[in-house]
Design an enzyme around this catalytic site. Sequence first.
Site, PDB file in Angstrom:
ATOM      1  N   LYS A   2       0.864  -1.193   0.000  1.00  0.00           N
ATOM      2  CA  LYS A   2       0.000   0.000   0.000  1.00  0.00           C
ATOM      3  C   LYS A   2       0.893   1.232   0.000  1.00  0.00           C
ATOM      4  O   LYS A   2       1.764   1.375   0.861  1.00  0.00           O
ATOM      5  CB  LYS A   2      -0.903  -0.013   1.243  1.00  0.00           C
ATOM      6  CG  LYS A   2      -2.056   0.968   1.163  1.00  0.00           C
ATOM      7  CD  LYS A   2      -3.130   0.521   0.168  1.00  0.00           C
ATOM      8  CE  LYS A   2      -4.248  -0.232   0.853  1.00  0.00           C
ATOM      9  NZ  LYS A   2      -5.156  -0.877  -0.120  1.00  0.00           N
TER      10      LYS A   2
ATOM     11  N   THR B  93      -2.766  -5.804   0.630  1.00  0.00           N
ATOM     12  CA  THR B  93      -2.216  -4.447   0.800  1.00  0.00           C
ATOM     13  C   THR B  93      -3.012  -3.730   1.885  1.00  0.00           C
ATOM     14  O   THR B  93      -2.475  -2.885   2.603  1.00  0.00           O
ATOM     15  CB  THR B  93      -2.248  -3.643  -0.516  1.00  0.00           C
ATOM     16  OG1 THR B  93      -3.600  -3.383  -0.892  1.00  0.00           O
ATOM     17  CG2 THR B  93      -1.508  -4.361  -1.636  1.00  0.00           C
ATOM     18  N   ASP B  94      -4.274  -4.073   2.014  1.00  0.00           N
ATOM     19  CA  ASP B  94      -5.104  -3.458   3.056  1.00  0.00           C
ATOM     20  C   ASP B  94      -4.543  -3.764   4.451  1.00  0.00           C
ATOM     21  O   ASP B  94      -4.572  -2.918   5.340  1.00  0.00           O
ATOM     22  CB  ASP B  94      -6.546  -3.956   2.934  1.00  0.00           C
ATOM     23  CG  ASP B  94      -7.477  -3.182   3.834  1.00  0.00           C
ATOM     24  OD1 ASP B  94      -7.665  -1.967   3.590  1.00  0.00           O
ATOM     25  OD2 ASP B  94      -7.987  -3.768   4.813  1.00  0.00           O
TER      26      ASP B  94
ATOM     27  N   PHE C 245      30.862  32.836 -11.487  1.00  0.00           N
ATOM     28  CA  PHE C 245      30.933  31.778 -12.502  1.00  0.00           C
ATOM     29  C   PHE C 245      31.597  32.355 -13.736  1.00  0.00           C
ATOM     30  O   PHE C 245      31.033  33.207 -14.419  1.00  0.00           O
ATOM     31  CB  PHE C 245      29.536  31.230 -12.837  1.00  0.00           C
ATOM     32  CG  PHE C 245      29.592  30.018 -13.739  1.00  0.00           C
ATOM     33  CD1 PHE C 245      30.148  28.826 -13.293  1.00  0.00           C
ATOM     34  CD2 PHE C 245      29.108  30.070 -15.045  1.00  0.00           C
ATOM     35  CE1 PHE C 245      30.224  27.710 -14.123  1.00  0.00           C
ATOM     36  CE2 PHE C 245      29.178  28.961 -15.886  1.00  0.00           C
ATOM     37  CZ  PHE C 245      29.743  27.778 -15.417  1.00  0.00           C
TER      38      PHE C 245
ATOM     39  N   ARG D  59      27.221  36.951  -8.308  1.00  0.00           N
ATOM     40  CA  ARG D  59      25.876  36.575  -8.740  1.00  0.00           C
ATOM     41  C   ARG D  59      25.105  35.970  -7.565  1.00  0.00           C
ATOM     42  O   ARG D  59      25.678  35.678  -6.510  1.00  0.00           O
ATOM     43  CB  ARG D  59      25.942  35.559  -9.892  1.00  0.00           C
ATOM     44  CG  ARG D  59      26.507  34.218  -9.499  1.00  0.00           C
ATOM     45  CD  ARG D  59      26.405  33.164 -10.609  1.00  0.00           C
ATOM     46  NE  ARG D  59      26.856  31.865 -10.100  1.00  0.00           N
ATOM     47  CZ  ARG D  59      26.772  30.721 -10.754  1.00  0.00           C
ATOM     48  NH1 ARG D  59      26.251  30.680 -11.977  1.00  0.00           N
ATOM     49  NH2 ARG D  59      27.192  29.595 -10.205  1.00  0.00           N
TER      50      ARG D  59
ATOM     51  N   GLN E  89      28.609  23.243  -8.894  1.00  0.00           N
ATOM     52  CA  GLN E  89      29.276  21.943  -8.752  1.00  0.00           C
ATOM     53  C   GLN E  89      30.218  21.962  -7.542  1.00  0.00           C
ATOM     54  O   GLN E  89      30.265  21.005  -6.764  1.00  0.00           O
ATOM     55  CB  GLN E  89      30.088  21.621 -10.022  1.00  0.00           C
ATOM     56  CG  GLN E  89      29.255  21.258 -11.244  1.00  0.00           C
ATOM     57  CD  GLN E  89      28.870  22.443 -12.122  1.00  0.00           C
ATOM     58  OE1 GLN E  89      28.686  23.560 -11.650  1.00  0.00           O
ATOM     59  NE2 GLN E  89      28.724  22.191 -13.413  1.00  0.00           N
TER      60      GLN E  89
ATOM     61  N   ASN F  96      19.837  24.683 -10.695  1.00  0.00           N
ATOM     62  CA  ASN F  96      20.399  26.035 -10.523  1.00  0.00           C
ATOM     63  C   ASN F  96      19.273  27.026 -10.798  1.00  0.00           C
ATOM     64  O   ASN F  96      18.854  27.188 -11.944  1.00  0.00           O
ATOM     65  CB  ASN F  96      21.567  26.216 -11.508  1.00  0.00           C
ATOM     66  CG  ASN F  96      22.395  27.445 -11.196  1.00  0.00           C
ATOM     67  OD1 ASN F  96      22.019  28.259 -10.351  1.00  0.00           O
ATOM     68  ND2 ASN F  96      23.521  27.588 -11.880  1.00  0.00           N
TER      69      ASN F  96
ATOM     70  N   HIS G  59      18.242  30.101 -11.642  1.00  0.00           N
ATOM     71  CA  HIS G  59      18.925  31.283 -12.185  1.00  0.00           C
ATOM     72  C   HIS G  59      18.213  32.582 -11.813  1.00  0.00           C
ATOM     73  O   HIS G  59      16.984  32.674 -11.885  1.00  0.00           O
ATOM     74  CB  HIS G  59      18.994  31.187 -13.709  1.00  0.00           C
ATOM     75  CG  HIS G  59      19.700  29.957 -14.203  1.00  0.00           C
ATOM     76  ND1 HIS G  59      21.011  29.690 -13.914  1.00  0.00           N
ATOM     77  CD2 HIS G  59      19.262  28.913 -14.951  1.00  0.00           C
ATOM     78  CE1 HIS G  59      21.365  28.543 -14.474  1.00  0.00           C
ATOM     79  NE2 HIS G  59      20.308  28.045 -15.110  1.00  0.00           N
TER      80      HIS G  59
HETATM   81  O1  URC Z   1      27.353  27.011 -11.265  1.00  0.00           O
HETATM   82  C1  URC Z   1      27.173  26.880 -12.489  1.00  0.00           C
HETATM   83  N1  URC Z   1      27.577  25.738 -13.110  1.00  0.00           N
HETATM   84  C2  URC Z   1      27.417  25.535 -14.443  1.00  0.00           C
HETATM   85  O2  URC Z   1      27.821  24.484 -14.989  1.00  0.00           O
HETATM   86  C3  URC Z   1      26.768  26.557 -15.177  1.00  0.00           C
HETATM   87  N2  URC Z   1      26.432  26.691 -16.499  1.00  0.00           N
HETATM   88  C4  URC Z   1      25.796  27.883 -16.624  1.00  0.00           C
HETATM   89  O3  URC Z   1      25.342  28.343 -17.713  1.00  0.00           O
HETATM   90  N3  URC Z   1      25.747  28.533 -15.438  1.00  0.00           N
HETATM   91  C5  URC Z   1      26.335  27.728 -14.507  1.00  0.00           C
HETATM   92  N4  URC Z   1      26.548  27.860 -13.175  1.00  0.00           N
END
Ligand code: URC
Length: 305
Positions: free
Chosen positions: A19, A64-65, A164, A181, A229, A255, A257
């Site tokens: 369940k 399952t009940d 970045f 950023r 990363q 990410n 943005h």
């Molecule tokens: O931290 C980031 N990793 C990326 O691999 C990546 N690629 C991207 O366009 N912006 C970012 N920012």
Amino acid sequence: MADNSRPARPVLGQNQYGKAENRVVRITRDGATHHIKDLNVSVSLSGDMEDVHYSGSNASVLPTDTTKNTVYAFAKEHGIESAEQFGIHLARHFVTSQEPIHRARIRIEEYGWERIEHGGKGAHSFARTGQETRLTQITYDGSSWEVVSGLKDLVVLNSTDSEFWGYVKDKYTTLPEAYDRILATEVSARWRFNWTDDEQQAPDWEESYAQTRQHLLRAFAETYSLSLQQTLYAMGSRIVEQRAEIDEVRFSLPNKHHFLVDLGPFGLKNDNEVYFAADRPYGLIEATVLRDGCEARIPADLTNL
Ligand SMILES: O=c1[nH]c(=O)c2[nH]c(=O)[nH]c2[nH]1
């Protein structure tokens, strides 16, 4: 000579049943002060289930009940100390009480509640915390355990200390290099415990979750980031280094943005103050961080866990 007059019947492959999504709320009353645990529990059992598929004999099938009822009865009888402890209890019960069941997988989502403090009180009123969900998956085959816990939907943001630049540029690259950023993501993480058998002392699951979450958040806040990363690795390595009970952490980090808005047309200067928060598309950064020498066992796609 083989008899080819009749085609062999198709063979049953991997199968499991149970369940899914049993919503259980357990209140523990300590006088006037109440405690709440709010779980979504999914039970998945497997074992000797050929007959029910091939012939329809239900002789090996625990309904399952019944698995649903067991979740609620255990919440009453044993309480819910932690999601992990509750899942371990259930998995052990199904595998040890039913001969045909060889493996149990219990998945639990836990929703957090915090007290509403009012006029020096706050004993029995709660507000749901954020959107973050705590997760665990318990798997038991009668001899060894695998516990993978984690969280999802934890949204975090650094409004500076993120850059970045220095990335590959080809004829399609338009992204401007960023030296200050916003870095924002919605963390989905799973960590695997090295507790595998009953002879070992089990971790303190509640303490482990609280500490692991805090290491993750502190690593996010304290890392001067050159990429998401790098931040991911900082979060994972801090957990593996600081929490001896955890051997593997996997992250899926969208990410989120934040693009600076061009205010030039309005005669205004945008000094890193006004952003467009895009919801899609988003970069998706995923990786596992492992204790040296350990095997990666968490699936690459966390939606499969
Ligand atoms: O931290 C980031 N990793 C990326 O691999 C990546 N690629 C991207 O366009 N912006 C970012 N920012």
